[in-house]
Design a protein around this motif. Sequence first.
Motif, PDB file in Angstrom:
ATOM      1  N   TYR A 169      -2.090  -3.847 -11.610  1.00 18.81           N
ATOM      2  CA  TYR A 169      -2.485  -4.725 -12.730  1.00 18.81           C
ATOM      3  C   TYR A 169      -1.784  -6.081 -12.566  1.00 18.81           C
ATOM      4  O   TYR A 169      -2.405  -7.142 -12.640  1.00 18.81           O
ATOM      5  CB  TYR A 169      -2.051  -4.142 -14.083  1.00 18.81           C
ATOM      6  N   ILE A 170      -0.468  -6.000 -12.371  1.00 23.22           N
ATOM      7  CA  ILE A 170       0.323  -7.238 -12.321  1.00 23.22           C
ATOM      8  C   ILE A 170      -0.018  -8.028 -11.052  1.00 23.22           C
ATOM      9  O   ILE A 170      -0.185  -9.251 -11.092  1.00 23.22           O
ATOM     10  CB  ILE A 170       1.829  -6.913 -12.406  1.00 23.22           C
ATOM     11  N   ALA A 171      -0.165  -7.313  -9.947  1.00 22.42           N
ATOM     12  CA  ALA A 171      -0.505  -7.986  -8.683  1.00 22.42           C
ATOM     13  C   ALA A 171      -1.849  -8.720  -8.783  1.00 22.42           C
ATOM     14  O   ALA A 171      -2.069  -9.743  -8.139  1.00 22.42           O
ATOM     15  CB  ALA A 171      -0.536  -6.971  -7.543  1.00 22.42           C
ATOM     16  N   CYS A 172      -2.756  -8.206  -9.610  1.00 25.50           N
ATOM     17  CA  CYS A 172      -4.069  -8.845  -9.776  1.00 25.50           C
ATOM     18  C   CYS A 172      -4.031  -9.977 -10.789  1.00 25.50           C
ATOM     19  O   CYS A 172      -5.076 -10.543 -11.119  1.00 25.50           O
ATOM     20  CB  CYS A 172      -5.111  -7.818 -10.206  1.00 25.50           C
ATOM     21  N   GLY A 173      -2.861 -10.268 -11.331  1.00 31.52           N
ATOM     22  CA  GLY A 173      -2.753 -11.445 -12.191  1.00 31.52           C
ATOM     23  C   GLY A 173      -2.548 -11.149 -13.663  1.00 31.52           C
ATOM     24  O   GLY A 173      -2.534 -12.074 -14.481  1.00 31.52           O
ATOM     25  N   ILE A 174      -2.398  -9.876 -14.038  1.00 26.43           N
ATOM     26  CA  ILE A 174      -2.090  -9.593 -15.442  1.00 26.43           C
ATOM     27  C   ILE A 174      -0.615  -9.943 -15.652  1.00 26.43           C
ATOM     28  O   ILE A 174       0.260  -9.407 -14.972  1.00 26.43           O
ATOM     29  CB  ILE A 174      -2.359  -8.104 -15.805  1.00 26.43           C
ATOM     30  N   ASP A 175      -0.397 -10.857 -16.577  1.00 28.78           N
ATOM     31  CA  ASP A 175       0.939 -11.402 -16.786  1.00 28.78           C
ATOM     32  C   ASP A 175       1.592 -10.691 -17.978  1.00 28.78           C
ATOM     33  O   ASP A 175       1.122 -10.825 -19.109  1.00 28.78           O
ATOM     34  CB  ASP A 175       0.765 -12.913 -17.065  1.00 28.78           C
ATOM     35  N   PRO A 176       2.659  -9.942 -17.735  1.00 25.84           N
ATOM     36  CA  PRO A 176       3.283  -9.186 -18.825  1.00 25.84           C
ATOM     37  C   PRO A 176       3.771 -10.071 -19.974  1.00 25.84           C
ATOM     38  O   PRO A 176       3.988  -9.579 -21.083  1.00 25.84           O
ATOM     39  CB  PRO A 176       4.471  -8.482 -18.149  1.00 25.84           C
TER      40      PRO A 176
ATOM     41  N   PRO B 121      -2.652 -12.054  -1.220  1.00 29.79           N
ATOM     42  CA  PRO B 121      -1.585 -12.230  -2.225  1.00 29.79           C
ATOM     43  C   PRO B 121      -1.431 -11.014  -3.140  1.00 29.79           C
ATOM     44  O   PRO B 121      -0.318 -10.716  -3.596  1.00 29.79           O
ATOM     45  CB  PRO B 121      -2.024 -13.456  -3.038  1.00 29.79           C
ATOM     46  N   ILE B 122      -2.517 -10.297  -3.371  1.00 24.78           N
ATOM     47  CA  ILE B 122      -2.442  -9.100  -4.234  1.00 24.78           C
ATOM     48  C   ILE B 122      -1.611  -8.027  -3.522  1.00 24.78           C
ATOM     49  O   ILE B 122      -0.718  -7.411  -4.113  1.00 24.78           O
ATOM     50  CB  ILE B 122      -3.869  -8.586  -4.568  1.00 24.78           C
ATOM     51  N   ARG B 123      -1.892  -7.839  -2.224  1.00 23.35           N
ATOM     52  CA  ARG B 123      -1.153  -6.814  -1.466  1.00 23.35           C
ATOM     53  C   ARG B 123       0.340  -7.150  -1.418  1.00 23.35           C
ATOM     54  O   ARG B 123       1.200  -6.301  -1.605  1.00 23.35           O
ATOM     55  CB  ARG B 123      -1.729  -6.667  -0.065  1.00 23.35           C
ATOM     56  N   LYS B 124       0.624  -8.436  -1.185  1.00 19.52           N
ATOM     57  CA  LYS B 124       2.024  -8.886  -1.075  1.00 19.52           C
ATOM     58  C   LYS B 124       2.764  -8.645  -2.401  1.00 19.52           C
ATOM     59  O   LYS B 124       3.859  -8.078  -2.429  1.00 19.52           O
ATOM     60  CB  LYS B 124       2.002 -10.383  -0.702  1.00 19.52           C
ATOM     61  N   ARG B 125       2.150  -9.064  -3.488  1.00 19.36           N
ATOM     62  CA  ARG B 125       2.793  -8.914  -4.807  1.00 19.36           C
ATOM     63  C   ARG B 125       2.955  -7.430  -5.150  1.00 19.36           C
ATOM     64  O   ARG B 125       3.981  -7.018  -5.696  1.00 19.36           O
ATOM     65  CB  ARG B 125       1.925  -9.618  -5.862  1.00 19.36           C
ATOM     66  N   TYR B 126       1.964  -6.641  -4.787  1.00 12.84           N
ATOM     67  CA  TYR B 126       2.025  -5.196  -5.035  1.00 12.84           C
ATOM     68  C   TYR B 126       3.217  -4.571  -4.281  1.00 12.84           C
ATOM     69  O   TYR B 126       4.000  -3.817  -4.850  1.00 12.84           O
ATOM     70  CB  TYR B 126       0.707  -4.544  -4.591  1.00 12.84           C
ATOM     71  N   GLN B 127       3.351  -4.947  -3.004  1.00  7.22           N
ATOM     72  CA  GLN B 127       4.442  -4.379  -2.198  1.00  7.22           C
ATOM     73  C   GLN B 127       5.798  -4.772  -2.787  1.00  7.22           C
ATOM     74  O   GLN B 127       6.712  -3.948  -2.873  1.00  7.22           O
ATOM     75  CB  GLN B 127       4.327  -4.840  -0.746  1.00  7.22           C
ATOM     76  N   ASP B 128       5.920  -6.027  -3.219  1.00  5.96           N
ATOM     77  CA  ASP B 128       7.190  -6.468  -3.829  1.00  5.96           C
ATOM     78  C   ASP B 128       7.496  -5.664  -5.090  1.00  5.96           C
ATOM     79  O   ASP B 128       8.621  -5.208  -5.290  1.00  5.96           O
ATOM     80  CB  ASP B 128       7.117  -7.957  -4.225  1.00  5.96           C
ATOM     81  N   LEU B 129       6.478  -5.498  -5.925  1.00  4.99           N
ATOM     82  CA  LEU B 129       6.693  -4.788  -7.193  1.00  4.99           C
ATOM     83  C   LEU B 129       7.077  -3.327  -6.964  1.00  4.99           C
ATOM     84  O   LEU B 129       7.909  -2.778  -7.689  1.00  4.99           O
ATOM     85  CB  LEU B 129       5.419  -4.846  -8.048  1.00  4.99           C
TER      86      LEU B 129
END
Length: 337
Positions: A75-82, A293-301
């Motif tokens: 969710y967050i990696a796709c741009g959902i901002d908490p 960018p989605i994959r990168k952010r997902y891996q970081d999270l």
Amino acid sequence: MQPSEAKHKPVVFSGIQPTGKMHIGNYIGALSVWAENQSKYDNIFCIVDLHALTIPEAIKPEYLRHKVVEFAALYIACGIDPEQSAIFIQSHVPAHAELTWLLNCVTPLGWLERMTQYKSKSAHQESVGTGLLAYPVLQAADILLYNTNLVPVGDDQRQHVELTRDIAQRFAFLYGETFVTPELLIRRSGARIMGLDDPTVKMSKSLGEQRPEHSIGLVDEPGVIRRTVARAVTDTARETRFEHASAGVLNLLTIYEALSGETRPAIEARFAGGGYGDLKRQLTELLVETLAPIRKRYQDLMTDPTELDIILRTGAAKVAPVAEATLTRVKRAMGCA
Ligand code: TYM
């Protein structure tokens, strides 16, 4: 924006069931729509683990625990901002299960037996659980608890949202006006992405888990994306106009349209006379570019589950009072409090 103004924004609620392989259909039909419209609305995005339990034979506890975290990260990696949207796990807010029971008691059995998802899911099972039948009632509870105005979903969820409206209206008939009646928010094109290996069926998370050639996963590596698009079903013609294309080609064009934001005439001009090789090459590039960018952010999270846990607990704490208030109103109306 003042907090008082923010209060009057329409409420958006949606959710995804944490099973199978999250794919570009989920991104185009749901997640991208949620992300794009975040600043306009008061957003609540749920990971519906209780819905996942409707097929207990298939969903093991460890699998579900992992999937919930994976989907929160997606969710967050796709741009959902908490900061702008509450993200939470359905089972963390007990009001969902409790309202489901109350709504079960006003929902005619025939309404549930008519649901196409129930019919298709139950057709392949030796024995059908009560949860599978009541699945759309739990979905109605999700939506109605938060005074939701808009439900952004893909086309396959249209019937469930319409049923939610029917349940709200039947409740009003029996006990008086209690719920906000929600509206659907569905994109004009791209609300039903089809399987790449079989464009007669909807791209699905469960088929994607079984067959690598069925879907593009949100965290697929570029090499995998290239191979999957290369193998996508087309035909022997060279037709790249939306109106005349076969199902497989139309699906590829639709994915291109949704991800690029280009107009149909521009896309038709881009691929005119180029054949399907050209379409597949450019679509692959676009997918790789969108998903990197989605994959990168997902891996970081995923390296920091504590951060995700805090986000999910904060989300639940934020929405629970709204759910509790609705539940109290419903119980009073029914004579339970
Ligand atoms: P789920 O988990 O099957 O799908 C999540 C979201 O993705 C959309 N979607 C698609 N969109 C375009 N093309 C496709 N091939 C495609 N496949 C899936 C779905 O329409 C959905 O928006 N019952 C729901 C989850 C749910 C829910 C809710 C949704 C539970 N409670 C309350 C909205 C509001 C489901 O199983 O979606």
